[in-house]
Design a protein around this motif. Structure first.
Motif, mmCIF file in Angstrom:
data_model
loop_
_atom_site.group_PDB
_atom_site.id
_atom_site.type_symbol
_atom_site.label_atom_id
_atom_site.label_comp_id
_atom_site.label_asym_id
_atom_site.label_seq_id
_atom_site.Cartn_x
_atom_site.Cartn_y
_atom_site.Cartn_z
ATOM 1 N N SER A 83 2.750 -83.942 61.971
ATOM 2 C CA SER A 83 2.427 -85.044 61.059
ATOM 3 C C SER A 83 2.185 -84.540 59.643
ATOM 4 O O SER A 83 2.498 -85.226 58.666
ATOM 5 C CB SER A 83 1.184 -85.791 61.565
ATOM 6 O OG SER A 83 1.412 -86.334 62.848
ATOM 7 N N GLN A 86 5.040 -84.459 56.977
ATOM 8 C CA GLN A 86 5.594 -85.649 56.356
ATOM 9 C C GLN A 86 5.451 -85.574 54.834
ATOM 10 O O GLN A 86 4.452 -85.097 54.299
ATOM 11 C CB GLN A 86 4.903 -86.898 56.900
ATOM 12 C CG GLN A 86 5.209 -87.143 58.370
ATOM 13 C CD GLN A 86 4.841 -88.542 58.803
ATOM 14 O OE1 GLN A 86 4.524 -89.387 57.990
ATOM 15 N NE2 GLN A 86 4.871 -88.777 60.100
ATOM 16 N N THR A 87 6.440 -86.075 54.161
ATOM 17 C CA THR A 87 6.517 -85.959 52.703
ATOM 18 C C THR A 87 5.519 -86.868 52.000
ATOM 19 O O THR A 87 5.299 -88.005 52.399
ATOM 20 C CB THR A 87 7.940 -86.314 52.247
ATOM 21 O OG1 THR A 87 8.860 -85.441 52.901
ATOM 22 C CG2 THR A 87 8.091 -86.168 50.745
ATOM 23 N N ASP A 88 4.932 -86.365 50.942
ATOM 24 C CA ASP A 88 4.081 -87.154 50.064
ATOM 25 C C ASP A 88 4.970 -87.788 48.991
ATOM 26 O O ASP A 88 5.642 -87.092 48.235
ATOM 27 C CB ASP A 88 3.022 -86.252 49.424
ATOM 28 C CG ASP A 88 2.083 -87.020 48.512
ATOM 29 O OD1 ASP A 88 2.166 -88.265 48.487
ATOM 30 O OD2 ASP A 88 1.271 -86.373 47.830
ATOM 31 N N GLU A 129 10.727 -85.654 55.165
ATOM 32 C CA GLU A 129 10.476 -86.224 56.484
ATOM 33 C C GLU A 129 9.489 -87.370 56.341
ATOM 34 O O GLU A 129 8.598 -87.339 55.488
ATOM 35 C CB GLU A 129 9.898 -85.176 57.439
ATOM 36 C CG GLU A 129 10.851 -84.080 57.835
ATOM 37 C CD GLU A 129 10.243 -83.144 58.873
ATOM 38 O OE1 GLU A 129 9.337 -83.571 59.597
ATOM 39 O OE2 GLU A 129 10.675 -81.975 58.923
ATOM 40 N N GLY A 130 9.629 -88.366 57.205
ATOM 41 C CA GLY A 130 8.698 -89.487 57.195
ATOM 42 C C GLY A 130 9.375 -90.757 57.674
ATOM 43 O O GLY A 130 10.614 -90.865 57.682
ATOM 44 N N THR A 156 1.160 -96.643 50.962
ATOM 45 C CA THR A 156 0.462 -96.213 52.171
ATOM 46 C C THR A 156 -0.164 -97.425 52.843
ATOM 47 O O THR A 156 -0.481 -98.426 52.197
ATOM 48 C CB THR A 156 -0.630 -95.191 51.836
ATOM 49 O OG1 THR A 156 -1.527 -95.756 50.871
ATOM 50 C CG2 THR A 156 -0.033 -93.919 51.285
ATOM 51 N N GLU A 176 3.877 -92.225 64.090
ATOM 52 C CA GLU A 176 4.273 -91.384 62.959
ATOM 53 C C GLU A 176 4.804 -92.212 61.788
ATOM 54 O O GLU A 176 5.649 -91.753 61.013
ATOM 55 C CB GLU A 176 5.298 -90.334 63.396
ATOM 56 C CG GLU A 176 4.759 -89.377 64.455
ATOM 57 C CD GLU A 176 5.782 -88.340 64.872
ATOM 58 O OE1 GLU A 176 6.954 -88.469 64.474
ATOM 59 O OE2 GLU A 176 5.411 -87.402 65.598
ATOM 60 N N THR A 178 3.597 -93.868 58.387
ATOM 61 C CA THR A 178 2.466 -93.825 57.456
ATOM 62 C C THR A 178 2.701 -94.648 56.194
ATOM 63 O O THR A 178 1.803 -94.775 55.365
ATOM 64 C CB THR A 178 2.164 -92.377 57.050
ATOM 65 O OG1 THR A 178 3.370 -91.761 56.580
ATOM 66 C CG2 THR A 178 1.635 -91.582 58.238
ATOM 67 N N TYR A 179 3.908 -95.194 56.014
ATOM 68 C CA TYR A 179 4.219 -95.981 54.818
ATOM 69 C C TYR A 179 4.897 -97.289 55.222
ATOM 70 O O TYR A 179 5.525 -97.396 56.282
ATOM 71 C CB TYR A 179 5.161 -95.210 53.882
ATOM 72 C CG TYR A 179 4.562 -93.977 53.262
ATOM 73 C CD1 TYR A 179 3.875 -94.050 52.047
ATOM 74 C CD2 TYR A 179 4.686 -92.732 53.879
ATOM 75 C CE1 TYR A 179 3.322 -92.910 51.478
ATOM 76 C CE2 TYR A 179 4.140 -91.596 53.313
ATOM 77 C CZ TYR A 179 3.462 -91.694 52.117
ATOM 78 O OH TYR A 179 2.917 -90.567 51.552
#
Length: 644
Positions: A83, A86-88, A129-130, A156, A176, A178-179
């Motif tokens: 996890s 994952q890209t910010d 990733e994400g 987010t 998984e 998150t956005y």
């Protein structure tokens, strides 16, 4: 029955202990856990080899159990490590993402899930990733494999703003995700993965079967049930039908589960008996049955209950090939460990918990209920077996159902007796329709028959819904109550062959523990309490005076109250319709609530207290956080709890 005879059942609690430990502040990082597990496993193997050569009498079992704890913790650490990759998106300008599913219809848009492949940061494209949950209004639907270019950033997912509100952020994070983002029409389809490739084979197959079912089943409501019952697609269900099945206590048949896998298993195993195959051919046929079971599991989305059932029936079938009958307890525990290995977060899914509880209830409790009466006719015996299975499953699962959903279906026995046998027949028609629906005439006949069968099933469910008192709602049960119920059921199960003295002391201990928890909660109920609920654009005030609730709504809509407020009221055993908290306008800028020492200043968007509170809290990350006392409170984006 000896606990030592079920090795996987012994291993499972230690793996679970490791998972809980890994989510505490006292856990270690991934590398440390990997080293600990390697050392424990190496020491265990050394002691086992020495024991085998009789150079040592030391039993290394405790090392094995410690290794299982370390394994559980390592699984969680590995998931957290993945996890963290994952890209910010905070510094991104644009991103490229792949569509992973077909559109789901929403009231004003279409929902889809994107898997990010690349982001544009600092003037260049980099791998990323994400997962992003998106909503679009494009006229042309999105399809799996398409590559989208999006030139705005996702947001987010916010944490719950109110106590006991459903934690949508945590629910998605376990998948998984998150956005999320509303795209509207602001995106471009720039490329597409070949439809003939293996990546989305099952996704396309599921969609093609769904479209075929809709075309072959003439009645729209029957088609909705067919999609739910055969493919697990419940998002298109009419709310009235959903409510009817809920009140009949058979909503579980509309979520593809172990029941459906069991019906398919029974269908193919029943075919085997009349054929009287030789041993080698029967083994090949049983391997084919295992293949069909897992194909169906993947086709329906690999829900926890389906994976559990597919694993169980696969192991049972393998045992049948070897002319052995493995222990159901071992099979259950092994399937749980297998699922946890792939995804340790699965233990928090309601479907996983209910599925395993139901099967354990049927295995342990159903024989006790069955022995209470011995019917003389086969027809009565069949009915009694169906009743005993329903009672056993309901006895074990109702505490968890009340804990999560606060509802108990009164006529669950009637619903299970009438609808479950019909669901079995529907599956016998529905599965051949899924396979042969493309054959002219055959598909039409099967579709017509399935439509009428489901119409009749819907009719029965609707009749049960119209019976007065079809459900008990707004029920609550805390964790201590669940432990009490499950403890009593276990004591009843072991009463005949266990130590009655020990079991009696266990029952008394559970009763005293539960009583103590209830007394503690009653004693700690504040005499005067104000809770400020946060809505999208306004607030709601619940003022409790000696368990009498008064409420003032500043503008929350009915849906907001149900989602953001009512869940906490249920937990606090509060009436669905509290008394109105009246306010008078003292001057042009403030409202004074009667029977309280609180005034509301709408223009300033503040609460003022004529006498200081004893304590104040704000809601954050799933708990009340203490804050310093003050004479006024700004009504911002937080929920508050004020005690007087």
């Amino acid at each position: 029955m000896r606990f030592a005879d079920f090795p996987f059942l012994r291993y499972l609690p230690f793996v679970l202990l490791g998972i809980f430990w890994a989510q505490s502040p006292f856990s270690f990082n991934f590398l440390s856990l990997a080293i600990i597990l390697s050392l424990l496993w190496g020491a265990y193997l050394i002691f086992v080899s020495l024991l085998a050569t009789r150079k040592s009498t030391h039993q290394p079992s405790y090392l094995g159990y410690l290794a299982l704890i370390a394994l559980g913790a390592l699984l969680v650490a590995n998931k957290q490590k993945q996890s963290a990759r994952q890209t910010d998106f905070s510094n991104s300008v644009s991103y490229l993402a792949e569509v992973t599913m077909y559109d789901q219809q929403k009231p004003n848009s279409f929902e889809n899930l994107l898997e990010v492949k690349s982001v544009f940061q600092e003037g260049k494209w980099t791998d990323a990733e994400g997962k992003i949950l998106v909503y679009h209004q494009n006229k042309k639907p999105l399809e799996p494999g398409q590559i989208l270019l999006v030139n705005k950033l996702p947001e987010t997912i916010a944490s719950p703003r109110n106590p006991n509100e459903f934690d949508y952020k945590e629910y998605l994070s376990r998948q998984e995700i998150t956005y999320r983002q509303f795209l509207g029409k602001d995106f471009q389809v720039v490329d597409s993965v070949s439809k003939s490739g293996p990546k989305y084979f099952l996704v396309h197959l599921r969609q093609n079967i769904a479209e075929m079912l809709k075309s072959k089943i003439p009645d729209d409501k029957s088609a909705q049930i067919a999609l739910a019952l055969l493919l697990g697609q419940k998002k298109e269900l009419d709310p009235t039908i959903r409510e009817a099945y809920t009140q009949a206590g058979v909503m579980h048949i509309l979520a593809v589960s172990g029941l459906h896998v069991g019906i398919i298993y029974a269908l193919f195993i029943l075919i085997l008996k009349p054929l009287k195959m030789k041993k080698e051919k029967s083994r090949l046929y049983l391997l084919f049955v295992i293949l069909i079971i897992w194909l169906y599991a993947f086709l329906t989305g690999l829900s926890p209950s389906v994976v559990r059932a597919a694993t169980m029936f696969s192991l049972l079938t393998l045992g049948q090939m070897r002319e052995r009958r493995p222990s159901i307890y071992n099979i259950l525990a092994f399937s749980a460990i297998l699922m946890i290995t792939f995804n340790p977060d699965v233990i928090y899914e309601v479907g996983f918990q209910l599925s395993y509880l139901a099967v354990f209830g049927i295995v342990m409790i159903q024989p006790l209920i069955l022995n209470c009466w011995l019917p003389r006719s086969k027809a009565l015996e069949y009915i009694w077996q169906l009743i005993s299975v329903s009672l056993a499953a309901q006895l074990v699962t109702f505490p968890l159902s009340i804990y999560y959903f606060h509802i108990f279906p009164t006529y669950f026995l009637l619903g299970n007796m009438l609808i479950l046998p019909l669901a079995f027949v529907i599956m016998q028609v529905g599965v051949p329709l899924m396979i042969f629906g493309w054959v002219p005439l055959v598909g039409d006949v099967l579709g017509w028959a399935l439509s009428w069968l489901i119409w009749f099933q819907n009719y029965i469910a609707e009749l049960i819904r119209l019976i007065p008192g079809g459900k008990l709602d707004r029920l609550t049960m805390d964790f201590s109550g669940m432990i009490l119920v499950w403890g009593i059921l276990l004591i009843a199960t072991f009463w005949e062959f266990g130590s009655k003295r020990t079991l009696t002391w266990m029952a008394l201990s559970l009763a005293f523990l539960w009583t103590g928890v209830q007394l503690y909660s009653v004693v700690n109920v504040p005499s005067k309490e104000l809770i400020v609920y946060q809505g999208k654009k306004s607030h709601m005030f619940d003022f409790s005076v000696f368990n009498e609730l008064y409420s003032f709504n500043q503008g929350l809509e009915e849906g907001e109250i149900s989602y953001s407020v009512d869940r906490n009221r249920i937990q606090q055993h509060v009436s669905q319709l509290p008394k109105t908290l009246y306010a008078i306008q003292k001057d042009s800028i403030q409202l004074a609530f009667l029977k309280t020492n609180v005034t509301l200043h709408p223009q300033e968007n503040q609460l003022h207290f004529t006498s200081p509170p004893t304590s104040m809290y704000y809601w954050s990350d799933g708990k009340w956080v203490n804050m310093e006392l003050r004479h006024s409170l700004p009504l911002d984006s937080l929920a508050y709890r004020i005690l007087f």
